[in-house]
Structure formats: structure tokens, C-alpha cells
Design an enzyme around this catalytic site. Sequence first.
Site, PDB file in Angstrom:
ATOM      1  N   LYS A 161       0.902  -1.255  -0.151  1.00  0.00           N
ATOM      2  CA  LYS A 161      -0.058  -0.122   0.083  1.00  0.00           C
ATOM      3  C   LYS A 161       0.905   1.297  -0.028  1.00  0.00           C
ATOM      4  CE  LYS A 161      -4.045   1.909   2.698  1.00  0.00           C
ATOM      5  NZ  LYS A 161      -4.896   1.619   3.821  1.00  0.00           N
ATOM      6  N   SER A 198      -9.704  -0.723   7.134  1.00  0.00           N
ATOM      7  CA  SER A 198      -9.252  -0.552   5.404  1.00  0.00           C
ATOM      8  C   SER A 198      -8.569  -1.811   5.020  1.00  0.00           C
ATOM      9  CB  SER A 198      -8.256   0.528   5.659  1.00  0.00           C
ATOM     10  OG  SER A 198      -8.966   1.794   5.769  1.00  0.00           O
ATOM     11  N   SER A 231      -9.598   1.646   2.840  1.00  0.00           N
ATOM     12  CA  SER A 231      -8.633   2.658   1.931  1.00  0.00           C
ATOM     13  C   SER A 231      -7.864   1.744   1.160  1.00  0.00           C
ATOM     14  CB  SER A 231      -7.875   3.635   2.842  1.00  0.00           C
ATOM     15  OG  SER A 231      -7.097   2.881   3.709  1.00  0.00           O
TER      16      SER A 231
END
Length: 449
Positions: free
Chosen positions: A79, A181, A157
Amino acid sequence: MTDQPTLAGLAADLDSGRTTSRQLVEACLAAIADPKGEGERVFIHVDKAAALAAADAMDALRKVRAAPSPFAGIPVSIKDLFDIRGQVTTAGSRVLEDSAPAEADAPAVARLRRAGFVVIGRTNMTEFAYSGIGINPHYGTPKGAWQRDVGHVPGGSSAGAAVSVLDGMAHGALGTDTGGSCRIPAAYNGIVGYKPTQRRVPLDGAVPLSSSLDSIGPLARTVACCAAMDAVLADESFTPLVPRPIRGMRLAVPTTIALDDLDEAVAKTFERALATLEQHGAIIERIAVPEFLDIGPISSKGGFAAAESYAWHRYLLTSRGSEYDPRVSVRIMRGESQSAADYIDLFAARRSMIERAEARIAPYDALVLPTTANTPPSIANMADDKAFAKANILSLRNCTLINMIDGCAISLPAHRQGEVPVGLMLAGAGGSDRRIFELAAGIEGVIRG
């Protein structure tokens, strides 16, 4: 279960010589580059040369029986919240693009590398991790699993992280989870996402959203895949996961908040999964968890996320606030009005809530609840601010319950083939990570009926 390769299967193929790390990396790179795919929106940066060099290094080590772990040579995505040495960490934003490259890998990235995992690139995300939907106006929004011809959100996210695994661009993904997330995008895409007990994985080297709530976890295709990555991230010895028998499992369904306003498909899929577990001998009890009612008042001024993100962003917002996604900056700015006393009060209120919640759920092996209250909305519908706000709340709500009680949780796909993706979440008090993995491994093969 999945018909895509698992980490254990890939490890066996690598060990036997049926495949090589270079072949795995080349296949992932091809999936990323496919013009008909989502790679352009899934990845903010693809580290092709370094990934191929690392693959060759792992293949060379394996030839002399010196691979650092069974998983050496397997490509994973990272990420865009994490530092990777020599790269700029942009956190899904444009305002950090001119920052200095990271001088060192974040500990989570370093641990994956130490185990021999190959870092293939940085995945797209909600800007600064501040949403459960996965929309990104700067780098585009990757389409999630459901109805690609229409285009539904990937969840956030860790949006690109989930789609990278879903579409074979990586075989595991490193994500973060502050209010869901890792679990929300896993639920929206029919994969597995894990939020560990926060203290198990160091947060250093990751752009913070809320230092009180942030956790670092994996997204992958099976429970065992997530357990293997989690052991590496927590710097623990990896031991094979032994599924717990369903018969005799004591599972509690929290009726407070968690079952409110469910989409019809979520409610139907969740109840079907519960019925299936009961048929296999699980003991399921519906209980009130009044401690969950404390979360709204505790967070009425924006809570930990607003206060702690505002502290980190306040100077950037002053100088470059116009470059933020307005849906992100408006939430961060809620922290501006919180006083020091407000912030201190948050900790006292949360400590009390955690103590009471842990006592209440102690008699049970785990809580079981829908991962999200909603199914993935269409990307087009998220252009409307009111629709976005409602969907965002429904995506985050149930996962946030577990972050606020400092628990650990896993999301498993509960829908059947051809149905809209729905996640089922198993959760426990902080420190019960191994038990949650064992329970999840026991049920993942049956809950889809």
C-alpha cells in the site's frame, strides 16, 4: 475457498521447481500491464526492474537450498502508505509527491523482504487512508470485483491492495486498517482481509491516519495466506494453521448497532451463513453489546482519527490544502476544533469501553457480524456527496466497532458464486489473533453453503 493460487501452493510449486519466482513476477507484471485490466488504477508505482532482480536472487538462493522462508520469491504489493527505501511515499495524494525518498523500508516492508517476498509495486488507496469507499480523484479508482461492466467501488482505504490480489497482480498485499481498511476491500472483492491486534506490528514508516487506531495487516486469498503473512509482519515463528472444528464453537452475534440498516443482500447472506454454521454444530447466541453505543458519543467531535490526523496534516493543509480531496480534508479539519482536554477525554472513555467490552465477550470464542452493512456501491453513484457520505458510514461502521475496542478481526467471503460480494467478520478481544485465525480456517470452507 479459492481456485486461485494460495501462498502454500505457490511455496510448494517453488520448492519443487514447478515454477520460479521470475515466472511468478513476470505473470504479475503482465496482469498489471494488461490494457484491458485495472493495473493502471491499481498501482501508483510498479517496480519492475527491482522485482525481477529480487526474483532472480530468490531463485538463486532456492537452487542452493538457502531460501529465507518457504514463501521466498512470491510477489506481493505494498500500500502506498508505507516507506520503501529510495521511493517517495505519497499516501495516495499529490501533496507528498515532492517529498524526499524514504531512507529505509518500513519495518513491515522490511520483514516481508526478509522472508523473501518480492515487492512488485505500490498500490493505490484512498487519499491518506481517510475513507472506506476507495475513491481516489488523483490516481483514479480501480473497479472492484462486482459487475466490472458497471464499475463498483473496491472498498477502502486499501483499494488497490485488494484488487491487486483479486486480479492476480500480486499474491498477497500489505494494507492498513484504522476502521476497516483491510477488511472492507476484502469484503467488497471476495477475498480475505485481516486486522491484527494493533500492538503486534510496528507502525513506524507508515503515514499515520490515527496512531491510536491504525493497524497493519494483510489481504490475501485464504485465511491461511493471511495467517502466514501476519506471522511475518508480527515477526513471529510461522506454524501451520490448524482449523478449529465448527462443532462446539461459541459465537456471539452483537445485536447492538452491527445489524442495523443492513442492505438486503448483506442480511440474507449473513443469516444464511449463520444457519450453515449452526447446521455444522456451532453454538450461536445473539447478545447486546451496549458498549458499542459509547462509540458515537466518544467520536462526536471527530474522535481519534480527526484529532490525530489534523495534528499530522495541519501544516500541509495550510500550504497545500487546495490539492487535497475535499472529502478527505473536511474530515481531517474536524480535528481543529478539538481541545487538548477533548483529546485526553477520548483515551479515558476508550479505556473504560475496552474493559467492559472485553468482559462481555469473554465467554465466547468470537463475535460474528457482517463486515460491512452495505454492498459495494457503484462508482458513478459516489459522485453525489450525500450518497458518498451514507455509503462511507455504512462501509466503516461495523469494522470500526472492533478497532475501537482494540480487537482483532478477519473478513471472509460469505457470498456464493454470482452473488454480490458480502463479507462475514470474526472478531475477538486484543491478543486473540491465533484463535481468530483458527476459527476462521474452520469455517471458511463451509459458510458459503
